[in-house]
Motif scaffolding. Structure first.
Motif, PDB file in Angstrom:
ATOM      1  N   ARG A  97       0.968  -1.061  -0.364  1.00 18.10           N
ATOM      2  CA  ARG A  97       0.021  -0.056  -0.423  1.00 18.10           C
ATOM      3  C   ARG A  97       1.194   1.168   0.390  1.00 18.10           C
ATOM      4  NH1 ARG A  97      -2.685  -3.312   3.989  1.00 18.10           N
ATOM      5  NH2 ARG A  97      -2.031  -2.014   5.259  1.00 18.10           N
ATOM      6  N   ALA A  98       1.961   1.215   1.279  1.00 23.98           N
ATOM      7  CA  ALA A  98       2.976   2.421   0.755  1.00 23.98           C
ATOM      8  C   ALA A  98       3.671   2.233  -0.862  1.00 23.98           C
ATOM      9  CB  ALA A  98       3.713   2.203   2.026  1.00 23.98           C
ATOM     10  N   GLU A  99       4.027   1.324  -0.696  1.00 23.40           N
ATOM     11  CA  GLU A  99       5.130   1.249  -2.582  1.00 23.40           C
ATOM     12  C   GLU A  99       3.692   2.256  -3.505  1.00 23.40           C
ATOM     13  OE1 GLU A  99       7.464  -1.511  -4.080  1.00 23.40           O
ATOM     14  OE2 GLU A  99       5.773  -2.510  -4.137  1.00 23.40           O
ATOM     15  N   ASP A 100       2.453   1.607  -3.453  1.00 23.09           N
ATOM     16  CA  ASP A 100       1.423   2.201  -4.565  1.00 23.09           C
ATOM     17  C   ASP A 100       1.121   3.980  -4.376  1.00 23.09           C
ATOM     18  OD1 ASP A 100       1.245  -0.001  -5.258  1.00 23.09           O
ATOM     19  OD2 ASP A 100      -0.609  -0.859  -4.340  1.00 23.09           O
ATOM     20  N   ALA A 101       1.581   4.080  -2.888  1.00 24.98           N
ATOM     21  CA  ALA A 101       1.199   5.522  -2.288  1.00 24.98           C
ATOM     22  C   ALA A 101       2.553   6.584  -2.843  1.00 24.98           C
ATOM     23  CB  ALA A 101       0.345   5.673  -1.156  1.00 24.98           C
ATOM     24  N   TYR A 107       4.628   9.578  -9.655  1.00 24.18           N
ATOM     25  CA  TYR A 107       3.837   9.522 -12.029  1.00 24.18           C
ATOM     26  C   TYR A 107       3.415  10.639 -11.728  1.00 24.18           C
ATOM     27  CZ  TYR A 107      -0.103   8.985 -15.145  1.00 24.18           C
ATOM     28  OH  TYR A 107      -0.590   8.693 -16.077  1.00 24.18           O
ATOM     29  N   GLN A 108       2.502  11.621 -10.830  1.00 22.06           N
ATOM     30  CA  GLN A 108       1.860  12.835 -10.513  1.00 22.06           C
ATOM     31  C   GLN A 108       2.605  14.052 -11.055  1.00 22.06           C
ATOM     32  OE1 GLN A 108      -1.167  12.819 -10.961  1.00 22.06           O
ATOM     33  NE2 GLN A 108      -2.035  11.143 -10.442  1.00 22.06           N
ATOM     34  N   VAL A 109       4.479  14.028 -10.272  1.00 21.93           N
ATOM     35  CA  VAL A 109       5.035  14.340 -10.195  1.00 21.93           C
ATOM     36  C   VAL A 109       5.635  14.925 -11.735  1.00 21.93           C
ATOM     37  CG1 VAL A 109       7.099  15.386  -9.615  1.00 21.93           C
ATOM     38  CG2 VAL A 109       5.557  15.081  -7.629  1.00 21.93           C
ATOM     39  N   SER A 110       5.952  13.382 -11.857  1.00 19.57           N
ATOM     40  CA  SER A 110       6.458  13.239 -13.553  1.00 19.57           C
ATOM     41  C   SER A 110       5.551  13.338 -14.617  1.00 19.57           C
ATOM     42  CB  SER A 110       6.300  11.735 -13.841  1.00 19.57           C
ATOM     43  OG  SER A 110       7.146  11.274 -12.841  1.00 19.57           O
ATOM     44  N   ARG A 111       3.989  13.282 -14.009  1.00 12.46           N
ATOM     45  CA  ARG A 111       3.354  13.601 -15.217  1.00 12.46           C
ATOM     46  C   ARG A 111       3.125  14.913 -15.007  1.00 12.46           C
ATOM     47  NH1 ARG A 111      -2.965  12.096 -14.907  1.00 12.46           N
ATOM     48  NH2 ARG A 111      -4.029  13.830 -16.495  1.00 12.46           N
ATOM     49  N   THR A 112       3.037  15.672 -13.961  1.00 14.81           N
ATOM     50  CA  THR A 112       2.403  17.288 -13.661  1.00 14.81           C
ATOM     51  C   THR A 112       4.032  17.801 -15.344  1.00 14.81           C
ATOM     52  OG1 THR A 112       1.890  16.827 -11.977  1.00 14.81           O
ATOM     53  CG2 THR A 112       2.548  19.535 -12.374  1.00 14.81           C
ATOM     54  N   SER A 125       4.169   4.486 -15.796  1.00 18.57           N
ATOM     55  CA  SER A 125       3.631   4.599 -14.494  1.00 18.57           C
ATOM     56  C   SER A 125       4.048   2.342 -14.102  1.00 18.57           C
ATOM     57  CB  SER A 125       2.514   4.812 -14.169  1.00 18.57           C
ATOM     58  OG  SER A 125       1.483   3.925 -12.805  1.00 18.57           O
ATOM     59  N   ASN A 126       4.775   2.105 -12.373  1.00 15.94           N
ATOM     60  CA  ASN A 126       3.563   1.384 -12.599  1.00 15.94           C
ATOM     61  C   ASN A 126       2.619   0.567 -12.726  1.00 15.94           C
ATOM     62  OD1 ASN A 126       6.409   0.864 -12.522  1.00 15.94           O
ATOM     63  ND2 ASN A 126       7.335   1.347 -10.465  1.00 15.94           N
ATOM     64  N   ASN A 127       1.599   1.599 -12.375  1.00 14.28           N
ATOM     65  CA  ASN A 127      -0.084   0.943 -12.142  1.00 14.28           C
ATOM     66  C   ASN A 127      -0.735   1.568 -13.660  1.00 14.28           C
ATOM     67  OD1 ASN A 127      -2.545   0.966 -11.945  1.00 14.28           O
ATOM     68  ND2 ASN A 127      -2.155   2.582  -9.958  1.00 14.28           N
ATOM     69  N   PRO A 128      -1.032   0.075 -13.969  1.00 14.15           N
ATOM     70  CA  PRO A 128      -1.421  -0.106 -15.368  1.00 14.15           C
ATOM     71  C   PRO A 128      -2.499   1.230 -15.532  1.00 14.15           C
ATOM     72  CG  PRO A 128      -1.605  -1.802 -15.118  1.00 14.15           C
ATOM     73  CD  PRO A 128      -0.618  -1.136 -13.497  1.00 14.15           C
ATOM     74  N   LEU A 130      -3.158   4.017 -13.704  1.00 19.09           N
ATOM     75  CA  LEU A 130      -3.089   5.242 -14.196  1.00 19.09           C
ATOM     76  C   LEU A 130      -2.192   5.910 -15.213  1.00 19.09           C
ATOM     77  CD1 LEU A 130      -0.702   5.881 -11.081  1.00 19.09           C
ATOM     78  CD2 LEU A 130      -2.747   6.758 -11.002  1.00 19.09           C
ATOM     79  N   GLU A 131      -1.612   4.814 -16.702  1.00 15.72           N
ATOM     80  CA  GLU A 131      -0.977   4.960 -17.227  1.00 15.72           C
ATOM     81  C   GLU A 131      -2.054   5.243 -18.644  1.00 15.72           C
ATOM     82  OE1 GLU A 131       2.009   2.920 -19.924  1.00 15.72           O
ATOM     83  OE2 GLU A 131       2.380   2.471 -17.583  1.00 15.72           O
ATOM     84  N   ALA A 132      -3.484   4.030 -18.105  1.00 16.32           N
ATOM     85  CA  ALA A 132      -4.719   4.174 -19.231  1.00 16.32           C
ATOM     86  C   ALA A 132      -4.977   5.706 -18.706  1.00 16.32           C
ATOM     87  CB  ALA A 132      -5.524   3.153 -18.958  1.00 16.32           C
ATOM     88  N   GLN A 133      -5.222   6.538 -17.456  1.00 10.97           N
ATOM     89  CA  GLN A 133      -5.810   7.856 -17.104  1.00 10.97           C
ATOM     90  C   GLN A 133      -5.012   8.940 -18.224  1.00 10.97           C
ATOM     91  OE1 GLN A 133      -5.402   8.394 -13.064  1.00 10.97           O
ATOM     92  NE2 GLN A 133      -7.201   7.807 -12.826  1.00 10.97           N
ATOM     93  N   GLY A 134      -4.427   9.033 -18.878  1.00  9.59           N
ATOM     94  CA  GLY A 134      -3.628  10.018 -19.101  1.00  9.59           C
ATOM     95  C   GLY A 134      -3.311   9.618 -20.049  1.00  9.59           C
ATOM     96  N   SER A 135      -2.802   8.494 -20.807  1.00  7.49           N
ATOM     97  CA  SER A 135      -2.045   8.074 -22.273  1.00  7.49           C
ATOM     98  C   SER A 135      -3.093   7.019 -23.615  1.00  7.49           C
ATOM     99  CB  SER A 135      -1.429   6.915 -21.397  1.00  7.49           C
ATOM    100  OG  SER A 135      -1.490   5.878 -21.584  1.00  7.49           O
TER     101      SER A 135
END
Length: 151
Positions: A97-101, A107-112, A125-128, A130-135
């Motif tokens: 959970r901590a690793e995901d947070a 991811y948000q910093v990199s995306r910004t 992103s390591n989370n598919p 998140l990646e699908a959200q903005g790509s």
């Protein structure tokens, strides 16, 4: 014609260090490090990881022959069960959970940063999810996708 200014690399590097310091002082990093420490201190998790590594070596050996190896099903089942037992431990779940947070924060910093340059820059992103959200491939061509604007 618009005049382009050269990037002040010294200023850019100083500000990137400031950003990395802010990230390192974040709640997400603190919780990640604490969860990692607790997981590493969990004797049962450490014992299971040693057993898992040994069983994984056996699994890799039977993988060479695949389902034709006489122990393939047995070893495969043992590896899955061990993995599941490890994943069910409270300290491992807290670490995940901590690793995901932390991954979400990074991811948000990199995306910004990337999207301040161009909305079409892909941010891995390591989370598919998140990646699908903005790509997207950004072309809207034969693949049928298009870049989704962040909400």
């Amino acid at each position: 014609m618009e005049t382009l200014e050269a990037v002040d690399m010294t200023q850019l590097i100083m500000e990137s260090h400031e950003l990395s310091t802010m990230i390192n002082q974040s709640r997400e990093v603190s919780e990640y490090l604490e969860a990692k420490r607790q997981m590493e201190a969990d004797e049962e998790v450490q014992r299971l990881l040693v057993v898992f590594e040994a069983k994984k070596e056996q699994y890799e050996e039977v993988q060479r022959f695949g389902k034709y190896h006489p122990d393939y099903n047995h070893i495969s089942k043992e590896v899955r069960e061990l993995k599941r037992n490890i994943e069910l431990r409270d300290s491992v779940q807290a670490f995940k959970r901590a690793e995901d947070a932390l991954d979400e924060l990074l991811y948000q910093v990199s995306r910004t940063i990337a999207h301040s340059v161009s909305e079409t820059i892909k941010v891995p992103s390591n989370n598919p999810f998140l990646e699908a959200q903005g790509s997207g491939c950004g072309t809207g061509g034969s693949c049928g996708c298009s870049v989704k604007k962040p909400s």
